[in-house]
Design a protein around this motif. Structure first.
Motif, PDB file in Angstrom:
ATOM      1  N   GLY A 228    -111.598 -95.110 -23.621  1.00 40.97           N
ATOM      2  CA  GLY A 228    -112.844 -94.741 -22.991  1.00 40.97           C
ATOM      3  C   GLY A 228    -112.646 -93.761 -21.854  1.00 40.97           C
ATOM      4  N   TYR A 229    -113.559 -93.772 -20.896  1.00 45.23           N
ATOM      5  CA  TYR A 229    -113.499 -92.838 -19.782  1.00 45.23           C
ATOM      6  C   TYR A 229    -112.375 -93.243 -18.830  1.00 45.23           C
ATOM      7  CZ  TYR A 229    -114.765 -90.498 -15.438  1.00 45.23           C
ATOM      8  OH  TYR A 229    -114.732 -89.755 -14.277  1.00 45.23           O
ATOM      9  N   SER A 269    -112.106 -89.754 -22.568  1.00 43.10           N
ATOM     10  CA  SER A 269    -112.697 -88.579 -21.926  1.00 43.10           C
ATOM     11  C   SER A 269    -112.308 -88.586 -20.460  1.00 43.10           C
ATOM     12  CB  SER A 269    -114.225 -88.572 -22.073  1.00 43.10           C
ATOM     13  OG  SER A 269    -114.835 -89.584 -21.278  1.00 43.10           O
ATOM     14  N   SER A 364    -122.219 -94.028 -24.959  1.00 41.92           N
ATOM     15  CA  SER A 364    -121.418 -93.888 -23.749  1.00 41.92           C
ATOM     16  C   SER A 364    -120.069 -94.562 -23.943  1.00 41.92           C
ATOM     17  CB  SER A 364    -122.148 -94.522 -22.555  1.00 41.92           C
ATOM     18  OG  SER A 364    -121.346 -94.516 -21.397  1.00 41.92           O
ATOM     19  N   ASN A 365    -119.079 -94.120 -23.177  1.00 42.02           N
ATOM     20  CA  ASN A 365    -117.755 -94.747 -23.233  1.00 42.02           C
ATOM     21  C   ASN A 365    -117.321 -95.284 -21.869  1.00 42.02           C
ATOM     22  OD1 ASN A 365    -117.172 -92.396 -21.862  1.00 42.02           O
ATOM     23  ND2 ASN A 365    -115.394 -91.848 -23.102  1.00 42.02           N
ATOM     24  N   CYS A 368    -119.538 -93.456 -15.074  1.00 41.29           N
ATOM     25  CA  CYS A 368    -118.919 -92.315 -14.405  1.00 41.29           C
ATOM     26  C   CYS A 368    -119.963 -91.510 -13.644  1.00 41.29           C
ATOM     27  CB  CYS A 368    -118.236 -91.406 -15.433  1.00 41.29           C
ATOM     28  SG  CYS A 368    -119.397 -90.686 -16.628  1.00 41.29           S
ATOM     29  N   CYS A 374    -119.027 -89.315 -19.367  1.00 46.55           N
ATOM     30  CA  CYS A 374    -118.888 -90.519 -20.178  1.00 46.55           C
ATOM     31  C   CYS A 374    -120.117 -90.837 -21.014  1.00 46.55           C
ATOM     32  CB  CYS A 374    -118.547 -91.727 -19.308  1.00 46.55           C
ATOM     33  SG  CYS A 374    -119.847 -92.184 -18.127  1.00 46.55           S
ATOM     34  N   PRO A 383    -117.153 -87.569 -24.062  1.00 47.51           N
ATOM     35  CA  PRO A 383    -116.650 -88.321 -25.220  1.00 47.51           C
ATOM     36  C   PRO A 383    -116.647 -87.548 -26.531  1.00 47.51           C
ATOM     37  CG  PRO A 383    -118.220 -89.627 -23.947  1.00 47.51           C
ATOM     38  CD  PRO A 383    -118.308 -88.239 -23.433  1.00 47.51           C
TER      39      PRO A 383
END
Length: 395
Positions: A228-229, A269, A364-365, A368, A374, A383
Motif C-alpha cells: 500500500g501507501y 505508491s 484507496s491503498n 495520506c 493513495c 496507486p
C-alpha cells in the motif's frame, strides 16, 4: 467481453489443500480465501523481495488442483480487459529477471500454454530462453518461492502477448548487485524490447543502482510493491523504469468495456526521497521527487488474479491463483512489446497520451496527504498512475 470469460471469472475456487503459509494478508472478497506472499515480506539491506501473492484458504492451505481455478484471470479475459485481443508483437522478446532457479520452468510453462490453447513456447523452437545472470547455463539453485514468482511472470507474459518470445534471466541471489547484473545481461540479448522486474527493496538513489536499469530503447518495468501507501521502492522509484501499480479487475456486463477497475488496496505508491521528479510528470503529483506509479494493471489476487501453473515444491506443480504487483509488471512489459514503441525512455510515453488509457477513479491503498498519493481520482494518482492499458496506443 466474451460470455466464456464472464463465466470463468464468476465461479468459485475449489479443491484447496496443501502448503504451510509463509505470510498472510487480510481476507479477500472471495470469502475465506486470502492472499499469501511467496517470498519474505521484507528484504534485507541491499536485497529485494519478490511481490507475488497466491490465494490460500482460511487455514493457509494453497491450491492443489488439476485444472485452473475458475476465478482466475485467463489469457482471453486479460486480453479482453485491456484491448489486446488479436494484437501481435511480431516475435519481440520480453525478458523476465528474477532470483534463483526453477527446475521445471519449461515443463510448467508448456502445461499453462497448452491449457489455454496458446502456441508452444520452448527452448527447442527458440521462443523460450533461460540463462544465468551472466548469460551462461550455470543456473542457480532452486528456491520454491522465487520459482513461483517466475511461474507467475512467464504465464503473465504468455497471457498478454502469446506470440512474444520469453527470456528468463536467473540471478544467483536477490541482491541488487546480482539482480542488476541479470538486467544488464537481459538488455544485451538480441530482440529484447522489454524487461520485467517483479521485485523491490528500499528506496534508493539512481547513483547507487541506476546503471543496472538505464537502458534507453528497452522498456524496463518494475512492480511498486504490495504494502500500500508506503513511499518509494527501488527499482520502481528509479527514473529509468516504468513503475507499475495495481488494480482490482472484475467483469461487469453493465459497462461498455465489460470490466470495472478500482485501486487494489495492496498496490504500492508514494514518493521517492532519493530520485528527482520525473520530467514527464510535470503536474501536481504531490511529491517533490519521483512519484509511484506511472501506470498499472491487474494485481489483486482475489479480483483479477491470474490463473497460474506453478511449482508447489521442488518436484511437483499445480494450479493456483496469483496476484500482487508481480502480476502487473510483466503485463505492462508485454504491452510495450505489443506496441513496438520503446525508443528513448519508455516510461515517458504514457504521459504523452494518458487519454488512451483506462483511467481508474475509485479506491484507496491507505491514508495520506495529499490525497492523490493513495486515493484514486480522475487523471494521475499514486496507486494506479495514469491508468491501465486500453490497447497499446498509450505505449
Amino acid at each position: 467481453m466474451s460470455s466464456a470469460a464472464l463465466a470463468a471469472a464468476s465461479l468459485v475456487v475449489a479443491g484447496l489443500v496443501g502448503l504451510v503459509p509463509q505470510a498472510s494478508a487480510a481476507p479477500s472478497p472471495t470469502g475465506q480465501l486470502h492472499s499469501q506472499r511467496v517470498c519474505a515480506s521484507k528484504a534485507s539491506a541491499g536485497e529485494a523481495t519478490c511481490f507475488a501473492e497466491k490465494l490460500v484458504d482460511a487455514a493457509g492451505n494453497a491450491p492443489k488442483a488439476t485444472a485452473p481455478p475458475s476465478t482466475g484471470l485467463t489469457p482471453s479475459g486479460l486480453q479482453d480487459a485491456y484491448g489486446l485481443t488479436g494484437l501481435s508483437s511480431g516475435g519481440r522478446t520480453v525478458a523476465i529477471v528474477d532470483a534463483y532457479g526453477y527446475t521445471n520452468l519449461e515443463k510448467d510453462l508448456a502445461t499453462y500454454r497448452a491449457q489455454f490453447g496458446l502456441p508452444a513456447c520452448t527452448t527447442a523452437n527458440g521462443c523460450l530462453t533461460i540463462m544465468d545472470q551472466n548469460g551462461g547455463t550455470s543456473l542457480p539453485r532452486m528456491d520454491v518461492g522465487w520459482a513461483q514468482e517466475q511461474a507467475l511472470d512467464v504465464d503473465a507474459v504468455s497471457a498478454a502477448c502469446p506470440d512474444c518470445k520469453i527470456l528468463v534471466v536467473q540471478a544467483k541471489s536477490p541482491t541488487f548487485a546480482n539482480l542488476g547484473t541479470a538486467v544488464q545481461t537481459a538488455a544485451k540479448q538480441p530482440g529484447v524490447v522489454a524487461i520485467s522486474n517483479s521485485y523491490g527493496g528500499s528506496d534508493a538513489p539512481d547513483s547507487t543502482y541506476g546503471a543496472y536499469y538505464n537502458h534507453p530503447g528497452i522498456a524496463v518495468t518494475a512492480s511498486t510493491g504490495d504494502n500500500g501507501y508506503q513511499g518509494g521502492s527501488y527499482p520502481a522509484s528509479s527514473s529509468y523504469v516504468t513503475a507499475v501499480g495495481g488494480t482490482s479487475l472484475v467483469p461487469a456486463s453493465s459497462t461498455a468495456r465489460g470490466w470495472t477497475e478500482s485501486v487494489w488496496d495492496g498496490a504500492g505508491s508514494g514518493c521517492s526521497q532519493n530520485v528527482a521528479l520525473a520530467a514527464a510528470a510535470s503536474f501536481n503529483t504531490g511529491c517533490s521527487g519521483r512519484a509511484m506509479a506511472d501506470v498499472s494493471a491487474a494485481a489483486d489476487p482475489s479480483e483479477g488474479g491470474l490463473a497460474v501453473y506453478y511449482p508447489s515444491s521442488r518436484s511437483a506443480s499445480t494450479w493456483g491463483q496469483f496476484g500482487g504487483t508481480s502480476e502487473s509488471a510483466p503485463i505492462i512489459a508485454s504491452v510495450y512489446a505489443l506496441s513496438g514503441n520503446t525508443s528513448g525512455y519508455a516510461n515517458a510515453k504514457p504521459y504523452a497520451h494518458p487519454e488512451l488509457l483506462n483511467d481508474v477513479t475509485s479506491g484507496s491503498n491507505g491514508t495520506c496527504s495529499p490525497a492523490q498519493l493513495c486515493t484514486a481520482r480522475a487523471g494521475w494518482d499514486g496507486p494506479t498512475g495514469l491508468g491501465t492499458p486500453n490497447g497499446v496506443g498509450a505505449f
